[in-house]
Enzyme design. Structure first.
Site, mmCIF file in Angstrom:
data_model
loop_
_atom_site.group_PDB
_atom_site.id
_atom_site.type_symbol
_atom_site.label_atom_id
_atom_site.label_comp_id
_atom_site.label_asym_id
_atom_site.label_seq_id
_atom_site.Cartn_x
_atom_site.Cartn_y
_atom_site.Cartn_z
ATOM 1 N N SER A 202 0.825 -1.216 0.000
ATOM 2 C CA SER A 202 0.000 0.000 0.000
ATOM 3 C C SER A 202 0.861 1.268 0.000
ATOM 4 O O SER A 202 0.599 2.201 -0.768
ATOM 5 C CB SER A 202 -0.973 0.004 1.179
ATOM 6 O OG SER A 202 -0.315 -0.280 2.384
ATOM 7 N N HIS A 232 -1.760 -8.972 1.860
ATOM 8 C CA HIS A 232 -1.464 -7.698 2.543
ATOM 9 C C HIS A 232 -2.626 -7.393 3.502
ATOM 10 O O HIS A 232 -2.905 -8.171 4.401
ATOM 11 C CB HIS A 232 -1.236 -6.631 1.466
ATOM 12 C CG HIS A 232 -0.718 -5.321 1.958
ATOM 13 N ND1 HIS A 232 0.027 -5.179 3.108
ATOM 14 C CD2 HIS A 232 -0.846 -4.048 1.448
ATOM 15 C CE1 HIS A 232 0.343 -3.899 3.281
ATOM 16 N NE2 HIS A 232 -0.190 -3.193 2.291
ATOM 17 N N HIS A 278 6.215 -12.506 7.194
ATOM 18 C CA HIS A 278 6.350 -11.104 6.786
ATOM 19 C C HIS A 278 7.464 -10.987 5.760
ATOM 20 O O HIS A 278 8.429 -11.757 5.790
ATOM 21 C CB HIS A 278 6.667 -10.216 8.002
ATOM 22 C CG HIS A 278 6.311 -8.783 7.779
ATOM 23 N ND1 HIS A 278 7.155 -7.906 7.158
ATOM 24 C CD2 HIS A 278 5.179 -8.090 8.079
ATOM 25 C CE1 HIS A 278 6.566 -6.722 7.095
ATOM 26 N NE2 HIS A 278 5.366 -6.800 7.641
ATOM 27 N N ARG A 287 3.645 -4.705 16.497
ATOM 28 C CA ARG A 287 2.231 -4.279 16.488
ATOM 29 C C ARG A 287 1.346 -5.421 16.972
ATOM 30 O O ARG A 287 0.297 -5.188 17.569
ATOM 31 C CB ARG A 287 1.842 -3.839 15.062
ATOM 32 C CG ARG A 287 2.649 -2.634 14.580
ATOM 33 C CD ARG A 287 2.504 -2.403 13.091
ATOM 34 N NE ARG A 287 3.020 -3.515 12.310
ATOM 35 C CZ ARG A 287 2.977 -3.592 10.987
ATOM 36 N NH1 ARG A 287 2.448 -2.585 10.301
ATOM 37 N NH2 ARG A 287 3.463 -4.627 10.346
ATOM 38 N N ASP A 333 -1.624 -8.484 11.468
ATOM 39 C CA ASP A 333 -2.984 -8.910 11.124
ATOM 40 C C ASP A 333 -3.468 -10.109 11.925
ATOM 41 O O ASP A 333 -4.651 -10.446 11.890
ATOM 42 C CB ASP A 333 -3.054 -9.245 9.626
ATOM 43 C CG ASP A 333 -2.865 -8.019 8.778
ATOM 44 O OD1 ASP A 333 -3.415 -6.965 9.143
ATOM 45 O OD2 ASP A 333 -2.153 -8.097 7.769
HETATM 46 N N1 CMX Z 1 2.040 -19.747 5.874
HETATM 47 C C1 CMX Z 1 2.503 -20.646 4.972
HETATM 48 N N2 CMX Z 1 3.529 -20.421 4.154
HETATM 49 C C2 CMX Z 1 4.151 -19.236 4.246
HETATM 50 C C3 CMX Z 1 3.742 -18.249 5.169
HETATM 51 C C4 CMX Z 1 2.630 -18.539 6.003
HETATM 52 N N3 CMX Z 1 2.150 -17.648 6.871
HETATM 53 N N4 CMX Z 1 4.548 -17.180 5.016
HETATM 54 C C5 CMX Z 1 5.424 -17.469 4.031
HETATM 55 N N5 CMX Z 1 5.171 -18.711 3.564
HETATM 56 C C6 CMX Z 1 5.824 -19.381 2.439
HETATM 57 C C7 CMX Z 1 5.609 -18.549 1.184
HETATM 58 O O1 CMX Z 1 4.327 -18.792 0.607
HETATM 59 C C8 CMX Z 1 6.766 -19.020 0.314
HETATM 60 O O2 CMX Z 1 6.412 -20.266 -0.232
HETATM 61 P P1 CMX Z 1 6.902 -20.688 -1.717
HETATM 62 O O3 CMX Z 1 8.401 -20.738 -1.642
HETATM 63 O O4 CMX Z 1 6.261 -22.007 -1.942
HETATM 64 O O5 CMX Z 1 6.421 -19.607 -2.648
HETATM 65 C C9 CMX Z 1 7.864 -19.235 1.345
HETATM 66 O O6 CMX Z 1 7.230 -19.409 2.610
HETATM 67 C C10 CMX Z 1 8.845 -18.065 1.452
HETATM 68 O O7 CMX Z 1 8.117 -16.892 1.698
HETATM 69 P P2 CMX Z 1 8.762 -15.674 2.522
HETATM 70 O O8 CMX Z 1 9.967 -15.196 1.759
HETATM 71 O O9 CMX Z 1 8.981 -16.065 3.942
HETATM 72 O O10 CMX Z 1 7.618 -14.612 2.520
HETATM 73 P P3 CMX Z 1 7.221 -13.584 1.368
HETATM 74 O O11 CMX Z 1 8.070 -12.355 1.514
HETATM 75 O O12 CMX Z 1 7.231 -14.239 0.030
HETATM 76 O O13 CMX Z 1 5.708 -13.259 1.718
HETATM 77 C C11 CMX Z 1 3.901 -12.766 3.186
HETATM 78 C C12 CMX Z 1 5.387 -12.506 2.877
HETATM 79 C C13 CMX Z 1 3.455 -11.811 4.274
HETATM 80 C C14 CMX Z 1 3.064 -12.492 1.919
HETATM 81 C C15 CMX Z 1 3.742 -14.262 3.626
HETATM 82 O O14 CMX Z 1 4.460 -14.475 4.838
HETATM 83 C C16 CMX Z 1 2.298 -14.695 3.786
HETATM 84 O O15 CMX Z 1 1.678 -15.101 2.806
HETATM 85 N N6 CMX Z 1 1.733 -14.586 5.038
HETATM 86 C C17 CMX Z 1 0.331 -14.898 5.263
HETATM 87 C C18 CMX Z 1 -0.538 -13.736 4.796
HETATM 88 C C19 CMX Z 1 -0.389 -12.550 5.741
HETATM 89 O O16 CMX Z 1 -0.485 -12.685 6.957
HETATM 90 N N7 CMX Z 1 -0.219 -11.341 5.147
HETATM 91 C C20 CMX Z 1 -0.172 -10.081 5.951
HETATM 92 C C21 CMX Z 1 1.241 -9.491 6.012
HETATM 93 C C22 CMX Z 1 1.218 -8.199 6.776
HETATM 94 C C23 CMX Z 1 0.560 -7.102 5.978
HETATM 95 O O17 CMX Z 1 1.106 -6.653 4.986
HETATM 96 O O18 CMX Z 1 -0.557 -6.703 6.331
#
Ligand code: CMX
Length: 397
Positions: A202, A232, A278, A287, A333
């Protein structure tokens, strides 16, 4: 992009606090700060503009990764102040425990902790919102009602109508004590969601769109579209949907073992555990901690909160065992939905809207400085896969 990231942090280094204490108006404070910061940045660029500050690898380009090692972030701070420091130092409403949004906005724009007088002047801006805006909002709230009259089964698709109706009902029912706590919690949400570093979807979107000199309304609208994604801002809603399904499937009190199985089933079905992980943080989101402390104080026996607390013990170990997520800890979140539902805001579709209201403070404060410092149009260089391969001397076949 790299330079923008560095300068975005710069205003917190401004150091003419005594004078700003005398200036009560936000515009006056900014008129004083901006020319000084412009000169500081110009000098910095002249001296260090060609200095190399990082290496870019193929992984970074092809994986959408960050171009600067300096973006690795190990905490959430607002212009250098931690969340507990903000809670302590920023002015509060009479009898309140959480900072007022106007005070937080002042801090985000100026880098300075405002006085109560400065905050109350900021609050007067509310009176400048055109009556037409309020009328239009009020009319918008009526639209779903009209549609519902003719297409009754669509009722659940209109969160504003549902939310507006129940929200006012619950307000009528609520006693004063509970209303004060709701306001305190909404303030606390607004506070924690307002800002982070500039690379999140965002904040970065509003910066990108604003860099084309689109006005702040357009830039903020674009940011909200990014916020609506489940990875996000929508994650706070996804968390509660996931928790509700967990509660429905497993019942009230759940053993750690059954909860662990449920988490594994989520992962095995190809989904992420919402509220965990994250892109830049590598520890429990401060937070999250702030909201957990609020919950421990105000709703320690709430079944949903107990579940969130139990998950905190279990999810990180499961994610570590799975070995994919770089950060197995909860993010902001993972908690907010539980607090909101406790205070009667059970319409989950509305949660990301609240996140958006809060995020406006951070992204618009950044936009003020982007304009003041004349940041250029953001335009990353792109190249084809073949181009990238030939750049590093790889065979394209
Ligand atoms: N559950 C399961 N798998 C997860 C995970 C979770 N909570 N967080 C990361 N992973 C996985 C990723 O999907 C990725 O898998 P692949 O290699 O198969 O693609 C792997 O771990 C590596 O990811 P990462 O480098 O640790 O994380 P990213 O920077 O790619 O993504 C985020 C970050 C937040 C999108 C991810 O941790 C996620 O999907 N979390 C759950 C959704 C969430 O809570 N989002 C809110 C974030 C805060 C915000 O912006 O509001």
């Amino acid at each position: 992009m790299s330079f923008l990231t560095v300068t975005r942090l710069a205003p917190k280094l401004l150091n003419s606090k005594s004078k700003h204490r005398l200036l009560q108006n936000l515009k006056d404070v900014l008129s004083d700060l901006i020319p000084k910061e412009q000169t500081r940045i110009k000098n910095f660029k002249q001296q260090y503009g060609k200095t190399n500050i990082g290496q870019i690898t193929v992984d970074m380009v092809s994986g959408g990764d960050f171009c600067l090692p300096g973006l690795v972030y190990c905490g959430i701070r607002f212009r250098g102040y931690s969340i507990p420091e903000c809670q302590k130092l920023l002015p509060k409403a009479p009898g309140g425990e959480e900072p007022l949004p106007e005070g937080l906005f002042w801090l985000l724009v100026t880098g300075q902790i405002p006085t109560e007088e400065q905050v109350s002047r900021c609050k007067n801006f509310r009176e400048q919102v055109s009556v037409m805006v309020y009328q239009t909002l009020s009319n918008l709230f009526r639209i779903p009602n009209c549609i519902n009259q003719s297409i009754h089964q669509f009722a659940s698709a209109f969160p504003f109508q549902v939310c507006g109706g129940r929200w006012s009902l619950s307000h009528r029912r609520a006693n004063t004590q509970r209303q004060t706590t709701i306001c305190t919690h909404i303030h606390s949400c607004i506070h924690t969601y307002s800002d982070h570093e500039g690379g999140n979807v965002s904040a970065h979107t509003s910066h990108l769109v604003g860099s084309a000199l689109s006005d702040p309304y357009l830039s903020f609208s674009a940011a909200m579209n990014g916020l609506a994604g489940p990875l996000h801002g929508l994650a706070n809603q996804e968390v509660l949907v996931w928790l509700t399904a967990l509660q429905k499937e497993l019942g009230g009190e759940v053993s750690d073992e059954r909860m662990r199985d449920y988490i594994w089933n989520t992962l095995k079905s190809g989904r992420v555990v919402p509220g965990y992980g994250h892109a830049v943080l590598r520890k429990t989101d401060p937070r999250y901690t702030c909201q957990r402390e609020f919950a421990l104080k105000h709703l320690p026996s709430d079944p949903m909160f107990k579940m969130v607390a139990q998950l905190y013990k279990i999810v990180p170990n499961v994610l570590l065992e799975q070995g994919k997520a770089k950060n197995p800890w909860p993010n902001v979140d993972a908690h907010s939905g539980v607090l909101l539902q406790y205070y009667g805001m059970s319409e989950m579709n509305y949660y990301t809207v609240l996140f958006g209201v809060s995020r406006a403070l951070g992204v618009l404060a950044q936009l003020v400085w982007s304009r003041a410092l004349g940041f250029p149009l953001e335009r990353p260089k792109s190249m084809s896969t073949d181009g990238l391969m030939s750049l590093v001397g790889a065979k394209s076949g």
